[in-house]
Design an enzyme around this catalytic site. Structure first.
Site, PDB file in Angstrom:
ATOM      1  N   LYS A 185      49.867 -15.421 -10.168  1.00 14.11           N
ATOM      2  CA  LYS A 185      50.256 -14.416  -9.442  1.00 14.11           C
ATOM      3  C   LYS A 185      49.371 -14.254  -8.402  1.00 14.11           C
ATOM      4  O   LYS A 185      48.201 -14.098  -8.680  1.00 14.11           O
ATOM      5  CB  LYS A 185      50.473 -13.035 -10.136  1.00 14.11           C
ATOM      6  CG  LYS A 185      50.631 -11.869  -9.213  1.00 14.11           C
ATOM      7  CD  LYS A 185      50.661 -10.431  -9.879  1.00 14.11           C
ATOM      8  CE  LYS A 185      50.574  -9.410  -9.009  1.00 14.11           C
ATOM      9  NZ  LYS A 185      50.250  -8.037  -9.624  1.00 14.11           N
TER      10      LYS A 185
ATOM     11  N   GLY B  83      49.311   0.803  -8.148  1.00 11.39           N
ATOM     12  CA  GLY B  83      48.930   1.997  -8.949  1.00 11.39           C
ATOM     13  C   GLY B  83      49.168   3.640  -8.406  1.00 11.39           C
ATOM     14  O   GLY B  83      48.944   4.456  -8.769  1.00 11.39           O
TER      15      GLY B  83
ATOM     16  N   ALA C 279      54.476  -3.639  -8.081  1.00 14.54           N
ATOM     17  CA  ALA C 279      53.575  -2.519  -7.414  1.00 14.54           C
ATOM     18  C   ALA C 279      54.411  -1.294  -7.237  1.00 14.54           C
ATOM     19  O   ALA C 279      55.251  -1.393  -6.527  1.00 14.54           O
ATOM     20  CB  ALA C 279      52.629  -2.697  -6.207  1.00 14.54           C
TER      21      ALA C 279
ATOM     22  N   ALA D 172      52.472  -2.172 -14.160  1.00 22.66           N
ATOM     23  CA  ALA D 172      51.214  -2.328 -14.873  1.00 22.66           C
ATOM     24  C   ALA D 172      50.884  -0.704 -15.245  1.00 22.66           C
ATOM     25  O   ALA D 172      51.129  -0.230 -16.263  1.00 22.66           O
ATOM     26  CB  ALA D 172      50.274  -2.999 -14.428  1.00 22.66           C
ATOM     27  N   SER D 173      50.293  -0.125 -14.324  1.00 22.70           N
ATOM     28  CA  SER D 173      49.779   1.339 -14.259  1.00 22.70           C
ATOM     29  C   SER D 173      50.796   2.292 -14.748  1.00 22.70           C
ATOM     30  O   SER D 173      50.227   3.063 -15.598  1.00 22.70           O
ATOM     31  CB  SER D 173      49.087   1.576 -12.873  1.00 22.70           C
ATOM     32  OG  SER D 173      48.463   0.805 -12.310  1.00 22.70           O
TER      33      SER D 173
END
Lengths: 273, 68
Positions: free
Chosen positions: A110, A171, A197, A219-220
């Site tokens: 990535k 995030g 994202a 992720a976040s």
């Protein structure tokens, strides 16, 4: 295929698989491993996300850190997708990519080349330069990019194995700020489009899939949720729901109502004239 | 000789190699998920024993952490 725990429902359709660079995945949710408080939470999120691919970052070895995240991911049966997080130049990203290949024994990458430390937005010029060199060097490059359709097409033309446009900054949890651009990226793409994202919750992931994205990287939204495992499950179900809806074909938006009940056969119940 | 290992100044014995730095850091030779760069160039695992450091070498030893 790995069998999940019995309380986790099966994916929506086993035959609907994600193909990236000749590899096939049943899960369309890629889990970013940043931000988890401990390895147990990460393991629980992997299970609930049904992830088959997880990103990891490279940092200086800290001999005082107990246990390796790689053991957790092995145990969960997921493959590793190294990233170049924290790189601001093509040169640093290329060097990090080569270290990652040595550390993890994979050509998959990535690619992140960040241009600004407040927005963490990609630096398009450095990104393209790094992608070109890494593709030439045999890497399977999945670049984190802006939601610019022209840049996404350039990355595809260079030979990237997928494109990973942002929905909004890393995030931020702002979801998909420009669904129109994302649709155009999907329309142009001949490689998988992975929304990367900006996802804040399950509906953002569902929207990405409804717009035609092939997968979502998250992720976040999971690692920083109050209950990471529950959010992993919610976002996975959002991905599945959005994928199904995309395939099913939504009705067009229209300004005025269109009755679903026919008028024909309506009984005359008013006073006769 | 003086070297910098993961940002820290270290005094290493003459003839130190990548492998000897890894011993200092408690890294087993078969530890997984480890990569080493010396002066910005990756040194593959098969060359850890044979790669000698010199005065002023910058050694980076990296491994996996959680990251998006």
């Amino acid at each position: 295929m790995s069998a999940g725990p019995p309380d986790v429902p099966a994916p929506v359709d086993e035959s609907d698989r994600l193909e990236i660079a000749g590899r096939s995945f049943s899960s369309r949710l890629i889990l970013g491993t940043g931000g988890f408080v401990n390895h147990e939470l990460l393991a629980a999120a992997c299970r609930e996300a049904r992830a088959e691919l997880c990103t990891v970052a490279l940092r200086r070895l800290d001999p005082s850190t107990p246990g390796s995240i790689l053991d957790v991911l092995d145990e969960a049966g997921v493959a590793v997708l190294p990233n170049t997080a924290g790189c601001f130049t093509a040169r640093d990203a290329i060097a990090t990519a080569r270290l990652a290949r040595e550390a993890f024994g994979t050509d998959w990458l990535k690619l992140e080349v960040i241009g600004d430390d407040r927005t963490l937005l990609p630096d398009a010029v450095e990104l393209v330069a790094a992608a070109e060199e890494l593709v030439d060097d045999g890497f399977i490059v999945l670049p984190y990019t802006t939601d610019d359709p022209v840049l996404a097409r350039r990355l595809q033309d260079i030979g990237c194995a997928a494109v990973m446009p942002l929905g909004s900054p890393i995030g931020s949890g702002m979801g998909i700020c420009n669904p129109y651009n994302l649709s155009i990226i999907v329309e142009y793409a001949e490689v998988p489009v992975i929304l990367d994202a900006g996802v804040g919750t399950a509906s953002d992931a569902a929207l990405a899939m409804e717009l035609g994205c092939d997968a979502v990287l998250c992720a976040s939204a999971i690692s920083r949720a109050h209950d990471a495992a529950a959010m992993a499950r919610a976002i996975r179900l959002g991905v599945d729901a959005g994928r199904l809806a995309f395939g099913a074909g939504r009705i067009p938006r229209r300004r005025y109502a269109q009755a679903s009940t026919p008028m024909a056969g309506l009984p005359a119940l008013g006073p006769s004239s | 000789m003086n070297a910098t290992v993961n940002g820290e100044a270290r005094v290493l014995p003459a003839g130190a190699t990548v492998a000897s730095v890894l011993v200092l850091l408690d890294v087993a030779p078969d530890a997984r998920g480890i990569a080493v760069a010396v002066d910005g160039e990756v040194v593959s695992r098969s060359r850890w024993d044979a790669t000698a450091l010199h005065d002023g070498s910058t050694v980076e030893v990296v491994t996996a952490i959680g990251g998006g």
